[in-house]
Design an enzyme around this catalytic site. Structure first.
Site, PDB file in Angstrom:
ATOM      1  N   CYS A 131      -5.835  12.175  13.082  1.00 28.58           N
ATOM      2  CA  CYS A 131      -5.884  12.559  14.637  1.00 28.58           C
ATOM      3  C   CYS A 131      -6.125  13.937  14.694  1.00 28.58           C
ATOM      4  O   CYS A 131      -6.230  14.476  15.979  1.00 28.58           O
ATOM      5  CB  CYS A 131      -4.729  12.012  15.373  1.00 28.58           C
ATOM      6  SG  CYS A 131      -4.618  10.202  15.173  1.00 28.58           S
ATOM      7  N   LYS A 200       2.642   6.249  22.733  1.00 29.75           N
ATOM      8  CA  LYS A 200       1.654   5.651  21.843  1.00 29.75           C
ATOM      9  C   LYS A 200       2.385   5.301  20.453  1.00 29.75           C
ATOM     10  O   LYS A 200       2.907   6.202  19.685  1.00 29.75           O
ATOM     11  CB  LYS A 200       0.562   6.467  21.509  1.00 29.75           C
ATOM     12  CG  LYS A 200      -0.415   6.052  20.576  1.00 29.75           C
ATOM     13  CD  LYS A 200      -1.841   6.672  20.647  1.00 29.75           C
ATOM     14  CE  LYS A 200      -2.663   6.365  19.577  1.00 29.75           C
ATOM     15  NZ  LYS A 200      -4.024   6.984  19.487  1.00 29.75           N
ATOM     16  N   LYS A 253       1.663   2.342  24.927  1.00 33.02           N
ATOM     17  CA  LYS A 253       0.814   1.532  24.151  1.00 33.02           C
ATOM     18  C   LYS A 253       1.300   1.350  22.945  1.00 33.02           C
ATOM     19  O   LYS A 253       1.608   2.174  22.201  1.00 33.02           O
ATOM     20  CB  LYS A 253      -0.623   2.599  24.203  1.00 33.02           C
ATOM     21  CG  LYS A 253      -1.670   2.172  23.392  1.00 33.02           C
ATOM     22  CD  LYS A 253      -2.452   3.468  23.122  1.00 33.02           C
ATOM     23  CE  LYS A 253      -3.492   2.916  21.912  1.00 33.02           C
ATOM     24  NZ  LYS A 253      -4.538   3.998  21.591  1.00 33.02           N
ATOM     25  N   SER A 279      -6.436  -3.282  21.228  1.00 27.77           N
ATOM     26  CA  SER A 279      -7.385  -4.205  20.559  1.00 27.77           C
ATOM     27  C   SER A 279      -6.944  -5.126  19.769  1.00 27.77           C
ATOM     28  O   SER A 279      -7.319  -6.384  19.914  1.00 27.77           O
ATOM     29  CB  SER A 279      -8.050  -3.126  19.495  1.00 27.77           C
ATOM     30  OG  SER A 279      -7.230  -2.747  18.659  1.00 27.77           O
ATOM     31  N   TYR A 318      -9.265  -4.876  27.430  1.00 26.19           N
ATOM     32  CA  TYR A 318     -10.495  -5.286  27.293  1.00 26.19           C
ATOM     33  C   TYR A 318     -10.882  -6.580  27.763  1.00 26.19           C
ATOM     34  O   TYR A 318     -12.111  -7.067  27.920  1.00 26.19           O
ATOM     35  CB  TYR A 318     -10.517  -5.519  25.736  1.00 26.19           C
ATOM     36  CG  TYR A 318     -10.476  -4.435  24.882  1.00 26.19           C
ATOM     37  CD1 TYR A 318     -11.409  -3.245  24.614  1.00 26.19           C
ATOM     38  CD2 TYR A 318      -9.134  -4.098  24.322  1.00 26.19           C
ATOM     39  CE1 TYR A 318     -11.253  -2.210  23.828  1.00 26.19           C
ATOM     40  CE2 TYR A 318      -8.788  -2.854  23.493  1.00 26.19           C
ATOM     41  CZ  TYR A 318      -9.912  -1.880  23.397  1.00 26.19           C
ATOM     42  OH  TYR A 318      -9.548  -0.915  22.751  1.00 26.19           O
TER      43      TYR A 318
END
Ligand code: PBG
Length: 331
Positions: A131, A200, A253, A279, A318
């Protein structure tokens, strides 16, 4: 003889209308944000095998999808870019003509009612999949926090100039929110907001995303910068730090394993909270549904409602496209 109950709570659940009237949590299409993967090219759509129903779109086809969503009331997207080339510093992330920037401009011209949020991270853009930029610390290779900050700010600035309404830094570098705020303000982009991936987690639920974005780290993992799921107090500190740095919206998240974090943040701040049903959470439901082990629509509605119930104002999922259709049918 069994005792006859004095209080029969089931009376409140017999009539579907009364049940609906008493629902304290009601999903709305305006709660939802749809993630979207965009790559260069024209008229192309790549299948993501670990995320059935999700695609890597070229900007023109991504725009078509966004226009379709907008007509069903789904008006917020989170964009992820898949660059043509990668390098050690992830320089395609601030390419003004990159897929994210191109799609952002297209949406702003053709569908200005749609809120555009852009992910700010280097992992999709670096050849090593980390990252941030790497530096050597003795024998060890480290993700260099402070050298990464200006690069994240460059990416955010390029996206904001393309018209992003909110930039969403997800690299989990300390100081990223303050650095980006400062650079945006200095460029006169005072109205561009920051949706910070505040908490996160270093999670195994990102696997399918990394397939989709080609961002698996080539070595090591992300545990030195992403939050530790075994440290609840530390997780709250992460979020409070981002509030101090000027985040406009805080994100948690993944969502479902960390409803407690959403709920405790809800008590700590009146800032809006976003939750990302990621995901791997999506793929788990898809896989079970495909095997006939649970029903996709009911599971998606239940999970999304639970995330809202925990205290999330925005839900990135999603399932957003399908949910917008189901909600229009009365869910
Ligand atoms: C980083 C980023 C990731 C996700 C969103 N932004 C992947 C990671 O940290 O490895 C994951 C989202 C998902 O799993 O749906 N740019």
């Amino acid at each position: 003889m069994a005792k006859i109950p004095d209080r029969r709570l089931r009376r409140l659940r017999y009539h579907p209308t009364l049940r609906a009237m008493l629902a304290g949590v009601r999903l709305s299409v305006l709660d939802l944000v749809a993630p979207l993967f965009v790559r260069s090219g024209q008229g192309t759509r790549g299948v993501i095998s670990s995320m059935p129903g999700q695609f890597q779109f070229s900007p023109d086809l991504a725009l078509e999808t966004v226009l379709g969503w907008s007509s069903s009331g789904l008006r917020a997207v989170l964009l992820f870019g898949i660059p043509d080339s990668k390098d050690p510093s992830g320089s395609s992330a601030w390419d003004d003509d990159g897929p994210v920037q191109t799609l952002t401009r297209l949406i702003k011209t053709k569908a200005p009612e749609v809120l555009v949020i852009t992910d700010v991270c280097l992992c999709e853009y670096t050849d090593h999949g980390h990252c941030g930029v790497l530096s050597r610390c003795g024998e060890r290779v480290e993700i260099d926090n402070d050298a990464t900050l200006p690069l994240l700010a460059k990416a955010a600035l390029s996206q904001a100039r393309a018209g992003a309404d909110l930039v969403a830094p997800s690299a989990m570098m300390d100081g990223q929110v303050a650095t980006i705020r400062h650079v945006l303000d200095a460029a006169g982009l005072v109205e561009t907001g920051i949706l910070s991936y505040a908490v996160k987690f270093a999670s195994s639920f990102y696997g399918p995303f990394r397939d989709a974005a080609g961002s698996h780290p080539q070595s090591g993992d992300r545990r030195s910068h992403q939050a530790d799921f075994a440290n609840p107090r530390g997780n709250i500190c992460e979020a409070l730090a981002d509030i101090d740095e000027g985040a406009d919206i805080l994100m948690v998240k993944p969502a479902l394993p960390y409803l407690d974090v959403i709920a405790s943040l809800r008590r700590r701040t009146d800032l809006p909270i976003a939750a990302y049903h990621v995901s791997g959470e999506y793929a788990s439901i898809q896989a079970a549904a495909r095997a006939g082990w649970l029903e996709e629509r009911a599971a998606a509605i239940e999970v999304t409602t639970a995330i809202k119930r925990a205290g999330a104002d925005l839900i990135i999922t999603y399932f957003a496209g399908q949910l917008s259709g189901w909600l229009a049918e009365g869910a």
